[in-house]
Motif scaffolding. Structure first.
Motif, PDB file in Angstrom:
ATOM      1  N   PRO A  41      -9.330  28.907   5.042  1.00 55.28           N
ATOM      2  CA  PRO A  41     -10.366  29.648   5.881  1.00 55.28           C
ATOM      3  C   PRO A  41     -11.384  30.282   5.343  1.00 55.28           C
ATOM      4  O   PRO A  41     -11.534  30.774   4.342  1.00 55.28           O
ATOM      5  N   GLY A  42     -12.620  30.147   5.952  1.00 56.32           N
ATOM      6  CA  GLY A  42     -13.845  30.661   5.378  1.00 56.32           C
ATOM      7  C   GLY A  42     -14.294  29.599   4.288  1.00 56.32           C
ATOM      8  O   GLY A  42     -15.380  30.063   3.592  1.00 56.32           O
ATOM      9  N   LYS A  43     -13.622  28.683   3.746  1.00 55.41           N
ATOM     10  CA  LYS A  43     -14.078  27.872   2.521  1.00 55.41           C
ATOM     11  C   LYS A  43     -14.629  26.400   2.968  1.00 55.41           C
ATOM     12  O   LYS A  43     -14.038  25.856   3.903  1.00 55.41           O
ATOM     13  N   GLU A  44     -15.262  26.011   2.195  1.00 57.81           N
ATOM     14  CA  GLU A  44     -15.576  24.341   2.332  1.00 57.81           C
ATOM     15  C   GLU A  44     -14.384  23.553   1.959  1.00 57.81           C
ATOM     16  O   GLU A  44     -13.485  23.899   1.227  1.00 57.81           O
ATOM     17  N   ARG A  45     -14.420  22.329   2.519  1.00 58.84           N
ATOM     18  CA  ARG A  45     -13.471  21.336   2.417  1.00 58.84           C
ATOM     19  C   ARG A  45     -13.274  20.964   0.713  1.00 58.84           C
ATOM     20  O   ARG A  45     -14.493  20.825   0.334  1.00 58.84           O
ATOM     21  N   GLU A  46     -12.378  20.936   0.131  1.00 55.57           N
ATOM     22  CA  GLU A  46     -12.439  20.517  -1.080  1.00 55.57           C
ATOM     23  C   GLU A  46     -11.434  19.214  -1.422  1.00 55.57           C
ATOM     24  O   GLU A  46     -10.134  19.090  -1.123  1.00 55.57           O
ATOM     25  N   LYS A  47     -11.918  18.280  -2.315  1.00 58.07           N
ATOM     26  CA  LYS A  47     -11.134  17.156  -2.445  1.00 58.07           C
ATOM     27  C   LYS A  47     -10.647  17.469  -3.603  1.00 58.07           C
ATOM     28  O   LYS A  47     -10.932  17.796  -4.769  1.00 58.07           O
ATOM     29  N   ILE A  48      -9.232  17.274  -3.755  1.00 57.58           N
ATOM     30  CA  ILE A  48      -8.092  17.721  -4.602  1.00 57.58           C
ATOM     31  C   ILE A  48      -7.623  16.571  -5.550  1.00 57.58           C
ATOM     32  O   ILE A  48      -7.019  16.819  -6.544  1.00 57.58           O
ATOM     33  N   SER A  49      -7.363  15.561  -4.701  1.00 54.55           N
ATOM     34  CA  SER A  49      -6.735  14.256  -5.374  1.00 54.55           C
ATOM     35  C   SER A  49      -7.103  12.992  -4.893  1.00 54.55           C
ATOM     36  O   SER A  49      -7.459  13.067  -3.633  1.00 54.55           O
ATOM     37  N   CYS A  50      -6.672  12.090  -5.342  1.00 53.14           N
ATOM     38  CA  CYS A  50      -6.911  10.485  -4.924  1.00 53.14           C
ATOM     39  C   CYS A  50      -6.064   9.515  -5.905  1.00 53.14           C
ATOM     40  O   CYS A  50      -5.751   9.968  -7.166  1.00 53.14           O
ATOM     41  N   ILE A  51      -5.698   8.697  -5.127  1.00 50.45           N
ATOM     42  CA  ILE A  51      -4.999   7.510  -6.105  1.00 50.45           C
ATOM     43  C   ILE A  51      -5.393   6.330  -5.322  1.00 50.45           C
ATOM     44  O   ILE A  51      -5.749   5.975  -4.062  1.00 50.45           O
ATOM     45  N   SER A  52      -5.849   5.335  -6.287  1.00 51.26           N
ATOM     46  CA  SER A  52      -6.501   4.128  -5.941  1.00 51.26           C
ATOM     47  C   SER A  52      -5.373   3.258  -5.319  1.00 51.26           C
ATOM     48  O   SER A  52      -4.116   3.425  -5.665  1.00 51.26           O
ATOM     49  N   SER A  53      -5.910   2.127  -4.807  1.00 51.38           N
ATOM     50  CA  SER A  53      -5.118   1.328  -4.237  1.00 51.38           C
ATOM     51  C   SER A  53      -4.459   0.410  -5.437  1.00 51.38           C
ATOM     52  O   SER A  53      -3.365  -0.260  -5.066  1.00 51.38           O
ATOM     53  N   SER A  54      -5.088   0.059  -6.432  1.00 56.29           N
ATOM     54  CA  SER A  54      -4.513  -0.776  -7.487  1.00 56.29           C
ATOM     55  C   SER A  54      -4.328   0.337  -8.599  1.00 56.29           C
ATOM     56  O   SER A  54      -4.712   1.205  -8.919  1.00 56.29           O
ATOM     57  N   ASP A  55      -3.829  -0.336  -9.932  1.00 55.06           N
ATOM     58  CA  ASP A  55      -3.458   0.277 -11.200  1.00 55.06           C
ATOM     59  C   ASP A  55      -2.145   0.993 -10.924  1.00 55.06           C
ATOM     60  O   ASP A  55      -1.368   0.548 -11.734  1.00 55.06           O
ATOM     61  N   PRO A  56      -1.947   2.275 -10.099  1.00 49.78           N
ATOM     62  CA  PRO A  56      -2.960   2.850  -9.519  1.00 49.78           C
ATOM     63  C   PRO A  56      -3.606   3.955 -10.309  1.00 49.78           C
ATOM     64  O   PRO A  56      -2.713   4.401 -11.149  1.00 49.78           O
ATOM     65  N   SER A  57      -4.780   4.273 -10.258  1.00 52.82           N
ATOM     66  CA  SER A  57      -5.352   5.323 -11.065  1.00 52.82           C
ATOM     67  C   SER A  57      -5.353   6.649 -10.089  1.00 52.82           C
ATOM     68  O   SER A  57      -5.293   6.310  -8.765  1.00 52.82           O
ATOM     69  N   THR A  58      -5.495   7.721 -10.782  1.00 55.31           N
ATOM     70  CA  THR A  58      -5.476   8.710 -10.075  1.00 55.31           C
ATOM     71  C   THR A  58      -6.467   9.976 -10.409  1.00 55.31           C
ATOM     72  O   THR A  58      -7.268   9.813 -11.331  1.00 55.31           O
ATOM     73  N   TYR A  59      -6.746  10.786  -9.655  1.00 54.55           N
ATOM     74  CA  TYR A  59      -7.725  12.003  -9.613  1.00 54.55           C
ATOM     75  C   TYR A  59      -7.279  13.147  -9.414  1.00 54.55           C
ATOM     76  O   TYR A  59      -6.532  13.232  -8.283  1.00 54.55           O
ATOM     77  N   TYR A  60      -7.630  14.186 -10.045  1.00 51.21           N
ATOM     78  CA  TYR A  60      -7.203  15.782  -9.522  1.00 51.21           C
ATOM     79  C   TYR A  60      -8.328  16.398  -9.847  1.00 51.21           C
ATOM     80  O   TYR A  60      -8.924  16.420 -10.938  1.00 51.21           O
ATOM     81  N   SER A  61      -8.492  17.570  -8.978  1.00 54.56           N
ATOM     82  CA  SER A  61      -9.380  18.536  -9.242  1.00 54.56           C
ATOM     83  C   SER A  61      -8.900  19.447 -10.428  1.00 54.56           C
ATOM     84  O   SER A  61      -7.854  19.619 -10.564  1.00 54.56           O
ATOM     85  N   ASP A  62      -9.757  20.266 -11.143  1.00 47.84           N
ATOM     86  CA  ASP A  62      -9.335  21.079 -11.960  1.00 47.84           C
ATOM     87  C   ASP A  62      -8.476  22.105 -11.372  1.00 47.84           C
ATOM     88  O   ASP A  62      -7.427  22.732 -12.030  1.00 47.84           O
ATOM     89  N   SER A  63      -8.546  22.422 -10.063  1.00 46.67           N
ATOM     90  CA  SER A  63      -7.798  23.732  -9.371  1.00 46.67           C
ATOM     91  C   SER A  63      -6.279  23.322  -9.241  1.00 46.67           C
ATOM     92  O   SER A  63      -5.461  23.900  -9.035  1.00 46.67           O
ATOM     93  N   VAL A  64      -5.939  21.716  -9.271  1.00 43.21           N
ATOM     94  CA  VAL A  64      -4.667  21.453  -8.931  1.00 43.21           C
ATOM     95  C   VAL A  64      -4.046  20.772 -10.286  1.00 43.21           C
ATOM     96  O   VAL A  64      -2.699  20.422 -10.291  1.00 43.21           O
ATOM     97  N   LYS A  65      -5.016  20.228 -10.998  1.00 44.87           N
ATOM     98  CA  LYS A  65      -4.555  19.298 -12.061  1.00 44.87           C
ATOM     99  C   LYS A  65      -3.434  20.043 -13.162  1.00 44.87           C
ATOM    100  O   LYS A  65      -3.322  21.356 -13.241  1.00 44.87           O
ATOM    101  N   GLY A  66      -2.202  19.241 -13.242  1.00 44.32           N
ATOM    102  CA  GLY A  66      -1.050  19.916 -14.212  1.00 44.32           C
ATOM    103  C   GLY A  66       0.055  20.438 -13.106  1.00 44.32           C
ATOM    104  O   GLY A  66       0.951  20.448 -13.369  1.00 44.32           O
TER     105      GLY A  66
END
Length: 120
Positions: A41-66
């Protein structure tokens, strides 16, 4: 009809865990990257993670990493976000979306969102 449906949200105490699901219907997730976002609430949308279709490689924002782990099961046409060690500041509506690759900023399908509330 092509759509994404998130589930698995709820109320959890700090330090607890939840697993969110993002199920696709009407199309195959196999060729798409799946990104997870959240908006508090009251904050912008934040991208926190992503998984690719192949590999698959992943991404995490610092706020959720680990603490969060993204995964996918193409046989079930579903992606997941395992959330551990939840904090009060993780409270938000969580969304999944599909894209061609994780670095891309345009998304084809969005889910309706699922509420995650972390509270004691």
């Amino acid at each position: 009809q092509q759509k994404l449906v998130e589930s698995g949200g709820g109320l959890v105490q700090p330090g607890g865990s939840l697993r969110l699901s993002c199920a696709a219907s009407g199309f195959s997730l196999a060729n798409s990257a799946v990104a997870w976002f959240r908006q508090a609430p009251g904050k912008e949308r934040e991208k926190i993670s992503c998984i690719s279709s192949s590999d698959p490689s992943t991404y995490y924002s610092d706020s959720v990493k680990g603490r969060f782990t993204v995964s996918r099961d193409n046989a079930k046409n579903t992606a997941y976000l395992q959330m551990n060690s939840l904090k009060l500041e993780d409270t938000a509506v969580y969304y999944c979306a599909t894209t061609w690759f994780c670095a891309r900023g345009t998304y084809e399908y969005w889910g309706q969102g699922t509420q995650v509330t972390v509270s004691s």
